[in-house]
Design an enzyme around this catalytic site. Sequence first.
Site, PDB file in Angstrom:
ATOM      1  N   GLU A 237       0.884  -1.176   0.000  1.00 49.60           N
ATOM      2  CA  GLU A 237       0.000   0.000   0.000  1.00 49.60           C
ATOM      3  C   GLU A 237       0.915   1.216   0.000  1.00 49.60           C
ATOM      4  O   GLU A 237       1.588   1.495   1.006  1.00 49.60           O
ATOM      5  CB  GLU A 237      -0.884   0.001   1.250  1.00 49.60           C
ATOM      6  CG  GLU A 237      -1.784  -1.208   1.381  1.00 49.60           C
ATOM      7  CD  GLU A 237      -2.915  -1.220   0.372  1.00 49.60           C
ATOM      8  OE1 GLU A 237      -3.278  -0.146  -0.148  1.00 49.60           O
ATOM      9  OE2 GLU A 237      -3.433  -2.311   0.099  1.00 49.60           O
ATOM     10  N   CYS A 271      -2.459   8.985   3.099  1.00 54.63           N
ATOM     11  CA  CYS A 271      -2.162   8.501   1.746  1.00 54.63           C
ATOM     12  C   CYS A 271      -3.269   8.909   0.784  1.00 54.63           C
ATOM     13  O   CYS A 271      -3.019   9.163  -0.385  1.00 54.63           O
ATOM     14  CB  CYS A 271      -1.969   7.001   1.749  1.00 54.63           C
ATOM     15  SG  CYS A 271      -3.336   6.092   2.494  1.00 54.63           S
TER      16      CYS A 271
HETATM   17  P1  NAD Z   1       8.778   4.616   4.306  1.00 60.08           P
HETATM   18  O1  NAD Z   1       8.667   3.818   3.068  1.00 60.08           O
HETATM   19  O2  NAD Z   1       9.969   5.485   4.457  1.00 60.08           O
HETATM   20  O3  NAD Z   1       8.763   3.673   5.604  1.00 60.08           O
HETATM   21  C1  NAD Z   1       7.707   2.815   5.895  1.00 60.08           C
HETATM   22  C2  NAD Z   1       8.204   1.677   6.761  1.00 60.08           C
HETATM   23  O4  NAD Z   1       9.138   0.879   6.033  1.00 60.08           O
HETATM   24  C3  NAD Z   1       8.933   2.118   8.024  1.00 60.08           C
HETATM   25  O5  NAD Z   1       8.547   1.290   9.080  1.00 60.08           O
HETATM   26  C4  NAD Z   1      10.398   1.892   7.663  1.00 60.08           C
HETATM   27  O6  NAD Z   1      11.240   1.675   8.775  1.00 60.08           O
HETATM   28  C5  NAD Z   1      10.305   0.646   6.809  1.00 60.08           C
HETATM   29  N1  NAD Z   1      11.411   0.417   5.894  1.00 60.08           N
HETATM   30  C6  NAD Z   1      12.271   1.314   5.349  1.00 60.08           C
HETATM   31  N2  NAD Z   1      13.141   0.688   4.534  1.00 60.08           N
HETATM   32  C7  NAD Z   1      12.822  -0.624   4.550  1.00 60.08           C
HETATM   33  C8  NAD Z   1      13.333  -1.790   3.893  1.00 60.08           C
HETATM   34  N3  NAD Z   1      14.358  -1.717   3.050  1.00 60.08           N
HETATM   35  N4  NAD Z   1      12.752  -2.974   4.134  1.00 60.08           N
HETATM   36  C9  NAD Z   1      11.693  -3.062   4.973  1.00 60.08           C
HETATM   37  N5  NAD Z   1      11.175  -2.014   5.632  1.00 60.08           N
HETATM   38  C10 NAD Z   1      11.723  -0.806   5.414  1.00 60.08           C
HETATM   39  O7  NAD Z   1       7.427   5.443   4.401  1.00 60.08           O
HETATM   40  P2  NAD Z   1       7.058   6.597   5.451  1.00 60.08           P
HETATM   41  O8  NAD Z   1       7.830   7.827   5.096  1.00 60.08           O
HETATM   42  O9  NAD Z   1       7.156   6.051   6.809  1.00 60.08           O
HETATM   43  O10 NAD Z   1       5.493   6.818   5.129  1.00 60.08           O
HETATM   44  C11 NAD Z   1       4.984   7.715   4.222  1.00 60.08           C
HETATM   45  C12 NAD Z   1       4.528   7.017   2.962  1.00 60.08           C
HETATM   46  O11 NAD Z   1       3.564   6.020   3.276  1.00 60.08           O
HETATM   47  C13 NAD Z   1       3.832   7.950   1.997  1.00 60.08           C
HETATM   48  O12 NAD Z   1       4.327   7.729   0.709  1.00 60.08           O
HETATM   49  C14 NAD Z   1       2.364   7.540   2.071  1.00 60.08           C
HETATM   50  O13 NAD Z   1       1.623   7.817   0.913  1.00 60.08           O
HETATM   51  C15 NAD Z   1       2.502   6.086   2.319  1.00 60.08           C
HETATM   52  N6  NAD Z   1       1.245   5.559   2.888  1.00 60.08           N
HETATM   53  C16 NAD Z   1       0.483   4.747   2.120  1.00 60.08           C
HETATM   54  C17 NAD Z   1      -0.732   4.265   2.615  1.00 60.08           C
HETATM   55  C18 NAD Z   1      -1.628   3.374   1.798  1.00 60.08           C
HETATM   56  O14 NAD Z   1      -2.497   2.727   2.376  1.00 60.08           O
HETATM   57  N7  NAD Z   1      -1.483   3.312   0.481  1.00 60.08           N
HETATM   58  C19 NAD Z   1      -1.136   4.613   3.900  1.00 60.08           C
HETATM   59  C20 NAD Z   1      -0.329   5.458   4.646  1.00 60.08           C
HETATM   60  C21 NAD Z   1       0.883   5.914   4.125  1.00 60.08           C
END
Ligand code: NAD
Length: 509
Positions: A237, A271
């Site tokens: 997502e 999001c």
């Molecule tokens: P991010 O991708 O930086 O991090 C999300 C999670 O992934 C964190 O827990 C992080 O520690 C982990 N992570 C980072 N690198 C990783 C790796 N290599 N392997 C596994 N895990 C890893 O995102 P963010 O900045 O925390 O969140 C914002 C983003 O989330 C925005 O783009 C937003 O649109 C999206 N979002 C999407 C939805 C949806 O339902 N589509 C909902 C909420 C937020």
Amino acid sequence: MTTLVAPNSLPVRNPADNHLLATLAVDDATEVAAAAAHLRRAQTEWSESGPRARADWLRRWRTWILDHTDELTDLLRAETGKVRPDAVVETIASCEFISHYADHAAKYLAAESVKPAGPLSLPKRLYTRYSPYPLVGIITPWNFPITLFLMDAAPALAAGCAVLAKPSEETPLACGRLIDGWKEIGAPPVLTQVVGRGDTGAAVVEAADFVQFTGSTATGRRIGMRCAELLKPYSLELGGKDAAIVLDDADLDRAVNGITWGGLFNSGQVCISVERVYVAAPVYDEFVHRLTAKVRSLSQGTADGDDVGAMVTANQVDIADRHVTDAIACGARVLVGGTRSITGNFFAPTVLVDVDHTMACMTEETFGPTIPVMKVADEDEAVSLANDCDYALSATVWTRDHARGQRVAARLEAGAVNVNDVFSNLFATTLPHNGWKQSGVGARLGGAYGLRKYCRVQAVTVPRIPTLRSELTWYPYSPRRTAVTRWVLRAVASRGVAARLGLRGTGPR
Ligand code: NAD
């Protein structure tokens, strides 16, 4: 001043005032693997306990959450900088995911009979059954630490999986407390949390049997690639750039109120928040006038009574700032807001006009409290611009004519469309929540789908009639048996036998 942070410790700060809330130990890959092994040991019994017993634990957990709403809300506010109404909605409304999957798990998991598609399967009873993935890894971002965890944890637990949660490094406290609640009610040890940054998340990807990721498109792509190497199922997502289309017959008061809330709720860090607005020329001036007045009337801060809170990370403030600065440099005008705070992670609620698709504010995800508004000639131009985007999470359409709203929805490339509303698909647990294009792979929720995605489907055949010692197609081969087999298979393939048995046209249900 740059503060050096040891890689094995995680300071958690209040983004509104930078106050240190806690320092947690980071779980490395060995600790993640140990947590996974512990969960796996408990999962077999959990799975065998059946959906009704699991639903009982989920309901007790819900009661615990409702009994601890104030504590969870305060924790959420502290680590995210949310205003109280936004945090309260998150804490309480998220119980809906528990309720739905506790109430429906038995039905959704029941084995299903399947009709034979042709005569070859006629002597068999056919059915499918659902077998949970032993361990689901749930990796979440910082914008909704409770909702985005419960949306997937509730169906995964109800399905019979164990769950290893990895919340964002920015906001591990509320999710951690929620998981404490699971332990406090004495539920089986099939749910735990590991703490850390991307490395810890990557270790969860290695350890889990199914990876549920919510976060940025960039990280989602990395996780998808690793899962492909491991041949591991996953669901992503990801980011969004949701369009709002205001048609010439829209109820402007409702459109302004909805778009203001949809663009600024949770400081725009949703999001599916409204990230860009296309307004039909005949109503453009009036819409912009009312929107500007509405946004100007809002107060920012984290005190009770404030409307728009802080942003979770300084990096996110930088992105909002860059998008506004870039837009101004390219000819856009700021009608209200447009500035960042001196202290704390605040960006003022902002309305931008004279924007177009050459500007980052209309093409990249901002994830901040900005509402860029573009004038369009008509419905066709609005649809074409809304679809001119790599993201396709959701969209809104504003019109007094619901049939017209549905026609426009059908033309939009978006995983969800809300007519005359924002976010109303989100807590509709029976609707799927899925991003098209670069906004995701797979889906969550959607009633039965949201639970069955955490299961492997097993196909079972059982004889319906007494079985013979051997079958025609088994050994030993002989010319005579081959000739009979050929005759039977030809009759089946040409559907001659099927037609006679009245099976033509039947298929799996
Ligand atoms: P991010 O991708 O930086 O991090 C999300 C999670 O992934 C964190 O827990 C992080 O520690 C982990 N992570 C980072 N690198 C990783 C790796 N290599 N392997 C596994 N895990 C890893 O995102 P963010 O900045 O925390 O969140 C914002 C983003 O989330 C925005 O783009 C937003 O649109 C999206 N979002 C999407 C939805 C949806 O339902 N589509 C909902 C909420 C937020």
